[in-house]
Design a protein around this motif. Structure first.
Motif, short mmCIF file in Angstrom:
data_model
loop_
_atom_site.label_atom_id
_atom_site.label_comp_id
_atom_site.label_asym_id
_atom_site.label_seq_id
_atom_site.Cartn_x
_atom_site.Cartn_y
_atom_site.Cartn_z
N THR A 57 -11.56 -4.43 -29.06
CA THR A 57 -12.87 -4.02 -28.53
C THR A 57 -12.81 -2.55 -28.12
O THR A 57 -12.32 -2.22 -27.04
CB THR A 57 -13.26 -4.89 -27.33
N GLN A 368 -16.14 -5.72 -23.09
CA GLN A 368 -17.38 -5.78 -23.87
C GLN A 368 -18.34 -4.68 -23.43
O GLN A 368 -18.98 -4.03 -24.27
CB GLN A 368 -18.03 -7.15 -23.71
N PRO A 671 -20.56 -13.04 -28.38
CA PRO A 671 -20.15 -12.39 -27.14
C PRO A 671 -21.23 -12.54 -26.07
O PRO A 671 -22.41 -12.77 -26.38
CB PRO A 671 -19.98 -10.92 -27.55
#
Length: 673
Positions: A57, A368, A671
């Motif tokens: 990520t 995230q 997500p």
């Protein structure tokens, strides 16, 4: 312990700016060197099943997730849901088992025994009667170190130890699919080996290299290059081959093909060409033995801002990927130690202020949120940070996405807060922006060449004037509170003064307009939006005070206080406060009031927050508190903000626990929304 001097960690909103999707609160929503020893914080007492697990990520393009309960249940994918496949196999005494990915389906999976998602690491544990294996994905998202945080390199570490008292021969296979380097699998790719000191490095990229040619939503990168790199030793193996061919050869012999696939260029849809490496852990006994590899992506040119192409921050001072990979290899051990220490410290604080469930929510969201942004450098070498509004409309640098991400950034890296706000202020101060309020965005990612939302630069149609203006003024006050001065505002002060005047004239009783919750449509007389304007004026008064403009500070503070008093009277609706001033028997979350305490503005009495919180607790649904009375949907970021209003730990846990339950139960394996 991370300093809470200016920003209480209980307010930490780590929910991703990567999406503005909503979730139903009524039912499950249907809507993604030798290795250092792995150090883990204390094991969770609650089993948590993330809807999607972060693996790699870094930014809106280099973002790979696992959407299964186990790493072997499904193939890995980009956050948009398109295949971005990584696969891993392990041979134990010649027997092959799967560690990552669903293929080859005929090969049994090594049973997964534990998953832990931490701020900078995702840790999977596997075991059978013979052996225990730990697989760790480390993305060194260390907020105090922008050069490291901006590096597009994730480490994958394999550690194995014997469980049955015997010594076992252990080898690990890993591959990365060529679709990671294209938007769609029909685009042709090319590959080659890249000389890098001390490393064996494979590189894949699109043949066409259409740099910054596409913009918008639901896109994957199709320029730049994917790198798979491993420390070179006598047992190092690496090859380019079709995935099935590479896996079959390795499973049969424990070695990869001796020659690379030469049938290039060709698209991923033809035979799934991959970069593959083999790692030999040798004879494994009771003591853990480990090896690691690095997965990286060099986008060469990251984005544009006002027609100027900008490069990633890590590329400052002439850094290239072939120079970076040896540095990342050398720093592997120290970064593993730093990440373990950061994870332990942050998780301890999260548990202390919000409890176990909150800590797991925040850990899941940490990477995230950062990966929804790209950090670049300007002509002076200063960092600029741009978000992508994902699965909404692809807007870039959206102010009402910077706003919900700000508590995380303010707490852990105020520099990133400034780097996010500075482009908006520069754009708004240019001759292109002709309105008396703040813009919504600066373009469509990755091209930040002017607002595209609503009326754009042309008209006031479908703008968010009170929303965005209030957001920026509040965040500027938060930055100044952290810095202890308002000097960051100095170059932009005429624009800031103009925005404050706009809110003074238009903020208390907003005309029909959109807010950050734009999916709910236009609303006039919005009480929560009014609260934002009042907090923003209080913020502006605080900035004036810091700048020595005491008379203006006193005047504006009085205006804000008068508005707050009037708000309390006109919005009151029995045991709560209304959705809109003119709508009786309505209600909404008043998450904007969170700043009253954070910034010590104290414009509203504590009784307002206590009254609202008591009402919220009576209107909870199974999976959360609705955004307002009109629908059962909610937003996770605002729910966490709302949970902080009363200052009560018990209230906080009552309101946030359903968020945990939603994430644990939703059938929508994306997500976090």
């Amino acid at each position: 312990m991370i300093s809470m001097k200016c920003f209480p960690l209980v307010l930490l909103n780590t929910f991703s700016v990567a999406t503005t999707l909503v979730v139903s609160t009524g039912a499950c929503a249907q809507s993604s060197a030798p290795a250092a020893p792995v150090q883990l914080p204390p094991a969770s007492t609650t089993a948590f099943r993330p809807p999607s697990v972060p693996l790699v990520t870094h930014d809106p393009y280099f973002s790979i997730w696992s959407a299964g309960d186990k790493l072997t249940d499904t193939d890995t994918r980009h956050w948009t849901g398109k295949p971005h496949t990584l696969s891993a196999l392990i041979r134990v005494d010649g027997e092959t088992l799967r560690l990552m990915g669903s293929q080859p389906s005929a090969v049994a999976a090594l049973p997964q025994t534990r998953l832990q998602v931490l701020p900078t690491r995702t840790v999977y544990e596997f075991a059978n009667k013979k052996i225990a294996v730990t697989m760790t994905f480390t993305t060194p998202a260390l907020p105090e170190d922008l050069p490291v945080l901006s590096r597009p390199v994730t480490y994958i570490t394999y550690a194995a130890r014997s469980l049955d008292g015997a010594t076992h021969t252990v080898q690990v296979y890993t591959d990365a699919g060529s679709e990671l380097a294209v938007n769609v699998p029909s685009q042709a790719v090319v590959w080659n080996r890249v000389p890098t000191p001390g490393l064996t490095t494979l590189r894949i990229g699109s043949q066409e290299q259409p740099v910054l040619a596409k913009r918008g939503d639901d896109l994957r990168i199709d320029w730049g290059y994917l790198y798979l790199s491993v420390p070179t030793n006598k047992a190092t193996q690496a090859a380019f081959a079709p995935r099935a061919t590479a896996q079959e050869a390795w499973m049969r012999t424990g070695t990869l093909l001796l020659t690379d696939d030469s049938q290039q260029p060709r698209p991923p849809s033809e035979g799934q060409p991959v970069a593959a490496v083999g790692l030999d852990l040798g004879k494994v006994g009771a003591k853990s033995t480990s090896r690691f590899l690095m997965l990286g992506y060099d986008d060469v040119q990251s984005l544009t801002f006002m027609e100027q192409p900008l490069q990633a921050y890590w590329r400052k001072n002439g850094m290239t990927m072939t120079r970076l990979l040896p540095v990342a290899n050398k720093e592997y051990g120290s970064l593993q130690t730093r990440c373990a220490a950061f994870d332990a410290e942050l998780m301890t604080d999260l548990r202390r202020v919000g409890g176990e469930k909150y800590a797991q929510i925040a850990a899941l969201a940490y990477r995230q949120s950062l990966a929804a942004n790209k950090i670049v450098f300007d002509e002076n070498g200063a960092p600029l940070m741009f978000s992508k509004e994902n699965f909404s409309n692809g807007c870039m640098g959206t102010v009402d996405l910077i706003y919900p991400a700000a508590p995380q950034l303010l707490l852990l890296s105020p520099t990133m807060t400034k780097a996010s706000i500075a482009p908006i202020l520069a754009y708004a101060g240019s001759s292109r922006w002709k309105f008396p309020f703040a813009p919504h965005d600066i373009g469509t990612y990755p091209r930040g060449d002017g607002q595209v939302y609503g009326g754009g630069e042309r008209t006031e149609d479908n703008q968010m004037p009170v929303e965005e203006t209030g957001n920026i003024l509040i965040l500027l006050a938060a930055v100044a509170k952290h810095d202890g001065n308002a000097r960051f505002c100095d170059p932009y002060w005429p624009t800031i003064r103009k925005w404050a005047a706009y809110l003074e004239a238009k903020g208390f009783d907003p005309e029909s307009q959109l807010s950050t919750d734009d999916f709910a449509g236009h609303l006039a007389h919005n009480v929560n939006l009014s609260a934002k304007a009042i907090e923003a004026l209080g913020s502006y008064a605080a900035l004036c005070q810091m700048r020595g403009e005491k008379a203006e500070s006193t005047r504006v503070r009085k205006v804000a206080q008068t508005m707050a008093t009037r708000w309390e009277t006109e919005a009151r609706d029995g045991d709560h406060y209304r959705l809109a001033f003119d709508k009786a028997d309505t209600w909404s979350q008043k998450y904007n009031l969170a700043w009253d305490r954070i910034l010590d503005l104290n414009l509203f009495p504590a009784s307002v927050m206590q009254t609202e919180t008591a009402f919220y607790k009576k209107n909870m649904n199974r999976y959360g508190l609705p955004l307002d009375n009109r629908e059962t949907y909610t937003k996770l970021d605002w729910t966490v903000w709302t949970a902080t209003l009363s200052g009560s730990r018990a209230d906080f846990e009552t309101i946030t626990a359903p968020v945990y339950d939603f994430l644990n139960a939703t059938e929508d394996r994306n997500p976090m929304t």
